[in-house]
Design an enzyme around this catalytic site. Structure first.
Site, PDB file in Angstrom:
ATOM      1  N   ASP A 101       0.820  -1.219   0.000  1.00 47.49           N
ATOM      2  CA  ASP A 101       0.000   0.000   0.000  1.00 47.49           C
ATOM      3  C   ASP A 101       0.853   1.267   0.000  1.00 47.49           C
ATOM      4  O   ASP A 101       2.019   1.246   0.385  1.00 47.49           O
ATOM      5  CB  ASP A 101      -0.862   0.053   1.269  1.00 47.49           C
ATOM      6  CG  ASP A 101      -1.958  -0.995   1.282  1.00 47.49           C
ATOM      7  OD1 ASP A 101      -1.953  -1.872   0.408  1.00 47.49           O
ATOM      8  OD2 ASP A 101      -2.814  -0.930   2.192  1.00 47.49           O
ATOM      9  N   ASP A 102       0.203   2.353  -0.351  1.00 50.53           N
ATOM     10  CA  ASP A 102       0.683   3.737  -0.141  1.00 50.53           C
ATOM     11  C   ASP A 102       1.686   4.264  -1.164  1.00 50.53           C
ATOM     12  O   ASP A 102       2.109   5.405  -1.083  1.00 50.53           O
ATOM     13  CB  ASP A 102       1.275   3.948   1.268  1.00 50.53           C
ATOM     14  CG  ASP A 102       0.233   3.788   2.373  1.00 50.53           C
ATOM     15  OD1 ASP A 102      -0.928   3.468   2.043  1.00 50.53           O
ATOM     16  OD2 ASP A 102       0.577   3.970   3.540  1.00 50.53           O
ATOM     17  N   HIS A 152      -6.201   2.706  -3.561  1.00 52.11           N
ATOM     18  CA  HIS A 152      -6.094   2.918  -2.107  1.00 52.11           C
ATOM     19  C   HIS A 152      -6.599   4.336  -1.823  1.00 52.11           C
ATOM     20  O   HIS A 152      -6.195   4.953  -0.835  1.00 52.11           O
ATOM     21  CB  HIS A 152      -4.636   2.721  -1.673  1.00 52.11           C
ATOM     22  CG  HIS A 152      -4.433   2.561  -0.195  1.00 52.11           C
ATOM     23  ND1 HIS A 152      -5.238   1.775   0.612  1.00 52.11           N
ATOM     24  CD2 HIS A 152      -3.489   3.083   0.644  1.00 52.11           C
ATOM     25  CE1 HIS A 152      -4.797   1.847   1.862  1.00 52.11           C
ATOM     26  NE2 HIS A 152      -3.754   2.634   1.912  1.00 52.11           N
ATOM     27  N   HIS A 156      -5.584   8.971   0.579  1.00 50.72           N
ATOM     28  CA  HIS A 156      -5.521   8.144   1.776  1.00 50.72           C
ATOM     29  C   HIS A 156      -6.630   8.546   2.754  1.00 50.72           C
ATOM     30  O   HIS A 156      -6.437   8.657   3.967  1.00 50.72           O
ATOM     31  CB  HIS A 156      -4.149   8.211   2.473  1.00 50.72           C
ATOM     32  CG  HIS A 156      -3.824   6.949   3.229  1.00 50.72           C
ATOM     33  ND1 HIS A 156      -4.148   6.761   4.547  1.00 50.72           N
ATOM     34  CD2 HIS A 156      -3.234   5.801   2.834  1.00 50.72           C
ATOM     35  CE1 HIS A 156      -3.754   5.553   4.935  1.00 50.72           C
ATOM     36  NE2 HIS A 156      -3.202   4.954   3.904  1.00 50.72           N
ATOM     37  N   TYR A 193      -6.867   2.281   6.332  1.00 51.19           N
ATOM     38  CA  TYR A 193      -7.135   1.884   7.730  1.00 51.19           C
ATOM     39  C   TYR A 193      -8.112   0.697   7.800  1.00 51.19           C
ATOM     40  O   TYR A 193      -8.570   0.335   8.872  1.00 51.19           O
ATOM     41  CB  TYR A 193      -7.691   3.052   8.562  1.00 51.19           C
ATOM     42  CG  TYR A 193      -6.996   4.363   8.273  1.00 51.19           C
ATOM     43  CD1 TYR A 193      -5.715   4.603   8.747  1.00 51.19           C
ATOM     44  CD2 TYR A 193      -7.610   5.342   7.494  1.00 51.19           C
ATOM     45  CE1 TYR A 193      -5.063   5.783   8.449  1.00 51.19           C
ATOM     46  CE2 TYR A 193      -6.968   6.529   7.187  1.00 51.19           C
ATOM     47  CZ  TYR A 193      -5.686   6.747   7.680  1.00 51.19           C
ATOM     48  OH  TYR A 193      -5.045   7.917   7.375  1.00 51.19           O
ATOM     49  N   HIS A 243       3.956  -2.206   3.042  1.00 46.26           N
ATOM     50  CA  HIS A 243       3.971  -0.857   2.454  1.00 46.26           C
ATOM     51  C   HIS A 243       5.264  -0.678   1.671  1.00 46.26           C
ATOM     52  O   HIS A 243       6.343  -0.873   2.244  1.00 46.26           O
ATOM     53  CB  HIS A 243       3.853   0.195   3.565  1.00 46.26           C
ATOM     54  CG  HIS A 243       2.561   0.109   4.325  1.00 46.26           C
ATOM     55  ND1 HIS A 243       2.372  -0.766   5.362  1.00 46.26           N
ATOM     56  CD2 HIS A 243       1.388   0.771   4.151  1.00 46.26           C
ATOM     57  CE1 HIS A 243       1.129  -0.642   5.818  1.00 46.26           C
ATOM     58  NE2 HIS A 243       0.507   0.286   5.109  1.00 46.26           N
TER      59      HIS A 243
HETATM   60 NI    NI Z   1      -2.472   3.033   3.557  1.00 43.96          NI
END
Ligand code: NI
Length: 292
Positions: A101-102, A152, A156, A193, A243
């Protein structure tokens, strides 16, 4: 209610027709639910609202039942297709999906892609729209190299704390960004989350992907710790949350791949894993693992 049409002596033929329809719909919804049971979806699965009381909800449910039956009929052919996609025999193997993610982040994601290419492993990236705008070439590379890419959100956002307009904007803007860069929309959303509520289920049209193994790599910025925590919790059908923005996570990945391979694991993207386990992912439903 346990009565059959035969036990009800009805003179009016139209009422019989109405009752027959009601019975058919009830049986159909029952079958659909039974099918979900059978597919062995995890406790993490968040149940979508079944059959509201409006006519529209019923129509939607009937459409879902019909779609589910068609998809189930095709299942038999899906495992060989996944084997071809994965380029290896997954019959009887333990399966796991790594997800990141991210990103995409210029330095760490590029380094990770090199490791995955060298190891011959495909994963799933849940990218942020505002990171893709900075690094569009990396998203293209992820697709080119056989990885799955999903949303995603753009910013965020905690979708469960957003307005309906906010949720819809995040998803619609992700569609645009994906279209601009890779000429297709994302098929999956990982809500930041893991925050899901009724409004999220109803307004995110894509399947919601959660996870079942979380080494908390954002907290333990140590490759040793990430390796230990992933390997201590992994199981057949798990989705691992990582991540691709932390150097320590990137450092842990080749070790995780080597160790899990030694334990008999094969690495698949999330859609490949779902297919291999006979699960048809649907919009508004959440998935955290795909056990055998
Ligand atoms: Ni995230």
């Amino acid at each position: 209610m346990a009565l059959s049409l035969r036990e009800v002596n009805i003179e009016l033929p139209w009422l019989k027709v109405v009752l027959a329809v009601v019975f058919a719909v009830t049986a159909g919804v029952g079958m659909q639910l039974a099918m979900r049971e059978k597919l062995g979806q995890e406790t993490k699965v968040v149940e979508a609202e079944v059959a509201g009381d409006s006519g529209e909800a019923k129509e939607m449910e009937e459409a879902k039942v019909a779609e589910g039956e068609t998809k189930e009929a095709e299942e038999g052919e899906k495992v060989p297709e996944v084997e071809r996609e994965a380029g290896r025999d997954i019959q009887g193997k333990k399966l796991v999906a790594l997800s990141f993610d991210d990103g995409p982040a210029a330095e760490t994601t590029t380094r990770l892609l090199g490791i995955l290419r060298e190891k011959g492993v495909v994963v799933t990236f849940f990218v942020l729209g505002n990171m893709v705008e900075k690094n569009p070439e990396i998203l293209k590379q992820q697709v080119r190299e056989g990885h799955e890419v999903g949303s995603h959100t753009v910013t965020h956002a905690n979708l469960a704390a957003s307005t309906v307009e906010g949720i819809r904007w995040e998803e619609a803007r992700m569609d645009e960004i994906f279209q601009e860069v890779i000429q297709r929309k994302p098929d999956l959303t990982r809500p930041p989350y893991g925050a899901i509520d009724e409004a999220v289920r109803q307004n995110v049209k894509r399947p919601l992907v959660l996870w079942s193994v979380d080494p908390e790599d954002w907290k333990y910025k140590s490759a040793d710790e990430v390796v230990r925590r992933v390997e201590g919790a992994v199981f057949d059908g798990a989705i691992v949350l990582l991540h691709d923005i932390y150097p320590t996570t990137i450092e842990a990945v080749p070790r995780i791949i080597d160790d899990l391979r030694q334990q008999g694991y094969e690495f698949l993207t999330i859609p490949q894993l779902a297919k291999a386990r006979g699960v048809v992912m649907e919009g508004g439903w959440a998935y955290g693992s795909f056990r055998p």
